[in-house]
Scaffold this active site. Structure first.
Site, short mmCIF file in Angstrom:
data_model
loop_
_atom_site.label_atom_id
_atom_site.label_comp_id
_atom_site.label_asym_id
_atom_site.label_seq_id
_atom_site.Cartn_x
_atom_site.Cartn_y
_atom_site.Cartn_z
N CYS A 2 44.73 19.41 47.72
CA CYS A 2 43.48 18.97 47.08
C CYS A 2 43.11 19.89 46.16
O CYS A 2 42.78 20.99 46.48
CB CYS A 2 42.48 18.61 48.16
SG CYS A 2 40.76 18.13 47.59
N CYS A 134 -4.60 -0.03 22.10
CA CYS A 134 -3.86 0.88 22.75
C CYS A 134 -4.02 2.34 22.81
O CYS A 134 -4.42 2.91 21.60
CB CYS A 134 -2.34 0.70 22.63
SG CYS A 134 -1.70 -1.22 23.09
N CYS A 176 12.32 6.91 28.71
CA CYS A 176 12.18 6.29 29.97
C CYS A 176 10.94 7.17 30.77
O CYS A 176 10.74 6.74 31.64
CB CYS A 176 13.18 6.35 30.98
SG CYS A 176 13.67 8.11 31.22
N CYS A 188 20.00 26.17 24.70
CA CYS A 188 20.55 24.96 23.92
C CYS A 188 19.21 23.90 24.00
O CYS A 188 18.64 23.58 24.97
CB CYS A 188 21.75 24.24 24.39
SG CYS A 188 21.93 22.67 23.61
N CYS A 201 15.49 15.81 21.47
CA CYS A 201 15.53 17.27 21.15
C CYS A 201 14.28 17.81 21.82
O CYS A 201 13.40 17.27 22.10
CB CYS A 201 14.95 17.49 19.60
SG CYS A 201 14.47 19.34 19.19
#
Length: 322
Positions: A2, A134, A176, A188, A201
Site C-alpha cells: 500500500c 439594505c 459564501c 501566499c 485574494c
C-alpha cells in the site's frame, strides 16, 4: 504494498475506484475518508491525485451511517453554496436554504422550514426590513474578534493587541461568508475556499483570476498588506515611463540569445554520437536551427512586445486614470 501505510497487503485488500486507477488498501482509504468527511472536505479527492471520489465509492468504503449522512449533507451544502440563487435563513439555529431565482425585484423571502418562517431580504440576506435600505449587519463580537472573550480587565491593552492580530488572521469568504483562517505572515495571498471553491485574494477579499496579482491593483502575491496609493501610483508611473527602455533591453538581449543559443544547444545535444553520424547530425541540426531560430525570434518579439505594450499603456494607464 500500500503506498499510504507501506504494508504488504493481499490483492483483495485494494478496492477499485471509479474516479482513477490509483490503489490503496481498504483500511487506509476508510481512515482517509473519516478524516476528510470529519473536516468537511467534500467532495473528497483521491489521496494520490485531484480526482474527486465518486459518491458510490464513498458509500461503499464508509461503514458508519452517521458519516454517510454527514457526507451527503456536506455534499448538498457545497452544491447549494456554489449556487448564486441560494439564500440561507439568518435565524439562529436554522440552516435552511431557500433557492430563490428571479427574486431581485421582489426581495422578500420566507424560510420554509417547519416552525421557522423567518422573513429576510434577498439582497443583504438579513432579516426583512420593509422601511429601510439594505445595510450590512455588524458581525457578532465573538466571530469578528475571536480573542475578545479572552480579554481580562487587568490586561486589556495586551488583549486588544491579541484580538487585532487574531482578527487579521480570520476573514470571510466573499462568496459564501465562511470564516477562513490564515496565518498573516506574508505568505501566499491566493486563497481557495474549501466550502464553495471560491478563489479570492486575502488582501482585498475579492474573487480573482490568475492575473489578479499581475494587474496594478496594489495586491501582491506575497505580503501582509496591499501597497499604499502613493506607492501604487509611483509604480504605475515608473512602468509607463520606463516601459520602452525595458522592452528594448529585453528584446535586445532575447534576440541574440535565441538566435545563437538554439544552434549551440542543438549541436551539443548530438555530440554523444560517433564518427560520420556525429558530423552529419551536428551539421544538419545546426543548419536546421539556423533557419528555425530567426522564426522563433520573430514570433517571440512580434507577439511579446505588443502584449507588453498593450498591458502597460492599456491596463496600467486606465488604472492610473482612476
Amino acid at each position: 504494498e500500500c503506498p499510504l501505510c507501506l504494508l504488504p497487503q493481499p490483492p483483495e485488500a485494494f478496492p477499485t475506484l471509479a474516479s482513477c486507477a490509483h490503489r490503496s488498501c481498504r483500511a487506509c482509504l476508510e481512515q482517509y475518508l473519516r478524516i476528510a468527511v470529519g473536516e468537511s472536505r467534500v467532495p473528497v479527492a483521491c489521496p494520490h491525485c485531484p480526482a474527486a471520489l465518486q459518491p458510490t465509492d464513498v458509500h461503499r468504503l464508509l461503514a458508519e451511517p452517521a458519516l454517510r449522512d454527514k457526507y451527503e449533507e456536506f455534499l448538498l451544502r457545497r452544491l447549494l453554496v456554489a449556487d448564486p440563487g441560494t439564500r440561507w435563513c439568518p435565524a439562529p439555529d436554522c440552516s435552511y436554504a431557500v433557492i430563490a431565482y428571479g427574486c431581485a425585484e421582489c426581495p422578500r423571502l420566507t424560510c420554509g422550514r417547519e416552525g421557522c418562517g423567518t422573513e429576510f431580504c434577498y439582497h443583504c440576506r438579513q432579516p426583512w426590513h420593509p422601511n429601510g435600505p439594505c445595510a450590512p449587519a455588524p458581525p457578532a463580537p465573538g466571530l469578528a474578534n475571536p480573542a475578545a472573550q479572552l480579554v481580562l480587565p487587568e490586561d486589556s491593552a495586551h488583549g486588544e493587541t491579541l484580538a487585532q492580530a487574531e482578527a487579521e488572521d480570520i476573514k470571510v469568504c466573499p462568496r459564501c461568508s465562511a470564516f477562513i483562517m490564515k496565518i498573516n505572515d506574508g505568505s501566499c495571498n491566493r486563497m481557495n475556499c474549501t466550502v464553495c471553491g471560491c478563489l479570492f485574494c486575502w488582501l482585498c477579499l475579492q474573487e480573482i483570476s490568475d492575473v489578479h496579482f499581475l494587474s496594478p491593483s496594489g495586491c501582491t502575491f506575497w505580503g501582509k498588506r496591499p501597497w499604499s496609493r502613493t506607492r501604487k501610483i509611483l509604480w504605475q508611473l515608473g512602468m509607463v515611463l520606463g516601459a520602452p527602455m525595458v522592452i528594448s533591453l529585453v528584446a535586445g538581449i532575447a534576440v541574440p540569445v535565441i538566435t545563437i543559443g538554439i544552434p549551440i544547444y542543438m549541436g551539443r545535444k548530438v555530440l554523444d554520437l560517433s564518427g560520420c553520424q556525429q558530423c552529419f547530425s551536428v551539421t544538419s541540426s545546426v543548419l536546421l536551427s539556423l533557419f528555425v531560430s530567426p522564426i522563433i525570434t520573430a514570433v517571440t518579439v512580434g507577439v511579446g512586445v505588443p502584449l507588453m505594450l498593450t498591458y502597460v499603456y492599456g491596463v496600467v494607464v486606465l488604472s492610473l486614470c482612476r
